[in-house]
Write a protein that holds these residues in place. Structure first.
Motif, PDB file in Angstrom:
ATOM      1  N   PHE A 283      33.684  49.144  33.451  1.00  0.00           N
ATOM      2  CA  PHE A 283      33.958  48.314  34.732  1.00  0.00           C
ATOM      3  C   PHE A 283      32.661  47.040  33.584  1.00  0.00           C
ATOM      4  O   PHE A 283      33.169  45.519  33.695  1.00  0.00           O
ATOM      5  N   ARG A 284      31.669  47.324  33.197  1.00  0.00           N
ATOM      6  CA  ARG A 284      30.542  46.117  32.596  1.00  0.00           C
ATOM      7  C   ARG A 284      31.193  45.958  31.017  1.00  0.00           C
ATOM      8  O   ARG A 284      30.859  44.543  30.914  1.00  0.00           O
ATOM      9  N   ARG A 285      32.012  47.023  30.447  1.00  0.00           N
ATOM     10  CA  ARG A 285      33.205  45.762  29.535  1.00  0.00           C
ATOM     11  C   ARG A 285      33.944  45.330  29.394  1.00  0.00           C
ATOM     12  O   ARG A 285      34.591  44.951  28.547  1.00  0.00           O
ATOM     13  N   THR A 286      35.057  45.910  30.644  1.00  0.00           N
ATOM     14  CA  THR A 286      36.366  45.447  30.416  1.00  0.00           C
ATOM     15  C   THR A 286      35.972  44.683  31.474  1.00  0.00           C
ATOM     16  O   THR A 286      37.329  43.190  31.404  1.00  0.00           O
ATOM     17  N   LEU A 287      35.400  43.710  32.437  1.00  0.00           N
ATOM     18  CA  LEU A 287      35.342  42.696  33.673  1.00  0.00           C
ATOM     19  C   LEU A 287      34.835  41.926  33.215  1.00  0.00           C
ATOM     20  O   LEU A 287      33.187  42.029  32.819  1.00  0.00           O
ATOM     21  N   SER A 288      34.572  40.740  33.898  1.00  0.00           N
ATOM     22  CA  SER A 288      33.792  39.736  33.880  1.00  0.00           C
ATOM     23  C   SER A 288      32.065  39.916  34.640  1.00  0.00           C
ATOM     24  O   SER A 288      32.482  41.419  35.155  1.00  0.00           O
ATOM     25  N   ALA A 289      31.215  39.762  34.208  1.00  0.00           N
ATOM     26  CA  ALA A 289      29.584  40.260  35.109  1.00  0.00           C
ATOM     27  C   ALA A 289      30.248  39.825  36.431  1.00  0.00           C
ATOM     28  O   ALA A 289      29.944  41.412  37.675  1.00  0.00           O
ATOM     29  N   ARG A 290      30.483  39.312  37.333  1.00  0.00           N
ATOM     30  CA  ARG A 290      30.621  38.963  38.967  1.00  0.00           C
ATOM     31  C   ARG A 290      31.804  40.106  38.878  1.00  0.00           C
ATOM     32  O   ARG A 290      32.013  40.855  40.279  1.00  0.00           O
ATOM     33  N   ALA A 291      32.735  40.152  38.393  1.00  0.00           N
ATOM     34  CA  ALA A 291      34.057  41.319  38.626  1.00  0.00           C
ATOM     35  C   ALA A 291      33.212  42.955  38.220  1.00  0.00           C
ATOM     36  O   ALA A 291      33.849  43.230  39.800  1.00  0.00           O
ATOM     37  N   ALA A 292      32.341  42.523  37.396  1.00  0.00           N
ATOM     38  CA  ALA A 292      32.220  44.524  37.467  1.00  0.00           C
ATOM     39  C   ALA A 292      30.931  44.868  38.620  1.00  0.00           C
ATOM     40  O   ALA A 292      31.448  45.727  39.416  1.00  0.00           O
ATOM     41  N   GLU A 293      29.933  43.663  38.896  1.00  0.00           N
ATOM     42  CA  GLU A 293      29.351  43.905  40.635  1.00  0.00           C
ATOM     43  C   GLU A 293      30.122  44.017  41.313  1.00  0.00           C
ATOM     44  O   GLU A 293      29.529  45.579  42.072  1.00  0.00           O
ATOM     45  N   ALA A 294      31.346  43.357  41.964  1.00  0.00           N
ATOM     46  CA  ALA A 294      31.913  43.748  43.000  1.00  0.00           C
ATOM     47  C   ALA A 294      32.104  45.119  43.111  1.00  0.00           C
ATOM     48  O   ALA A 294      32.358  45.603  43.971  1.00  0.00           O
ATOM     49  N   MET A 295      32.772  45.477  42.424  1.00  0.00           N
ATOM     50  CA  MET A 295      33.314  47.498  41.530  1.00  0.00           C
ATOM     51  C   MET A 295      33.067  47.719  41.888  1.00  0.00           C
ATOM     52  O   MET A 295      32.583  48.782  43.153  1.00  0.00           O
TER      53      MET A 295
END
Length: 248
Positions: free
Chosen positions: A140-152
């Motif tokens: 998640f952290r490698r492929t998404l923005s920081a905000r999107a990864a945190e939401a995941m």
């Protein structure tokens, strides 16, 4: 501010092992652009606040139907990956409650070698949930923005449910389910999404279907720009509302 009761409600359905928090950035962007529309992102069985429950398609569909009823009895479903398959199953079973479907990253027919590999990988994740969680967070952290990864990950990860989800999805006939649903369906895939292999067959199965392929995006990276995805959600919602008004 009070929600707009005249606007079509939205139900957002998350993918495997994550929870409804996955959708929070997109929901915030929708809220900012739609006059505070009623919407919810329920946790499906075995995920988030329902961790420990058994995931089956029947149980997931029941959870979605309950969420729709809480919003007034009719809603547009927005689902990604496993949530997309659940949205299709819900539409087929409860067409009167589902005003339309926006399904992202879920146009692979679970059969043959594809289904076998899919199940093996997910059962392996369920067998070693700590490893699967570590790999998921890293991905998640490698492929998404920081905000999107945190939401995941905000609602926790439930990797132990992955085997049940794989069994449930590979037991589906999504083409047959789409053929049962008379309402409008939008199929959206990233051009690099490995789950788009049968998208033309999915489109052909829809009675009222549309297909969009977004260049440069993969399976999850459609979430990296919440405002762009929110605009798509609102465009689809407007189209469904217009269709509904024209039919009256």
């Amino acid at each position: 501010m009070e929600p707009n009761d005249s606007a079509l409600p939205l139900v957002f359905l998350h993918g495997v092992r994550v929870s409804g928090t996955m959708w929070h950035p997109v929901m915030e962007a929708v809220d900012a652009g739609s006059g505070h529309r009623r919407m919810v992102a329920p946790d499906l069985p075995g995920h988030g606040r329902r961790r420990g429950e058994r995931f089956t398609i029947d149980a997931a569909v029941d959870a979605v139907a309950e969420a729709i009823d809480e919003l007034g009895g009719r809603a547009l479903l927005v689902g990604l990956s496993a949530g997309g398959y659940v949205s299709i199953a819900t539409a087929a079973r409860h067409p009167g409650r589902v005003a339309g479907v926006l399904a992202l990253g879920c146009t692979g027919v679970p059969r043959g070698v594809y289904a076998s590999v899919f199940r093996q990988q997910f059962h392996l994740g369920a067998r070693y949930p700590e490893v699967a969680e570590w790999l998921s967070v890293r991905g998640f952290r490698r492929t998404l923005s920081a905000r999107a990864a945190e939401a995941m990950t905000a609602g926790g990860l439930s990797c132990e449910v992955m085997g049940d989800v794989a069994d449930a999805i590979t037991g589906l006939d999504p083409l047959g389910l789409l053929a049962q649903y008379p309402g409008p369906v939008w199929l959206v895939n990233g051009a690099r999404d490995p789950f788009r292999g049968d998208e033309r067959a999915f489109l052909a199965a829809c009675r009222d279907g549309r297909l969009a392929v977004w260049p440069g995006l993969g399976h999850l990276t459609t979430l990296s720009d919440p405002r762009a995805l929110a605009r798509t959600v609102l465009d689809v919602t407007a189209a469904v509302e217009h269709q509904r008004c024209a039919a009256v």
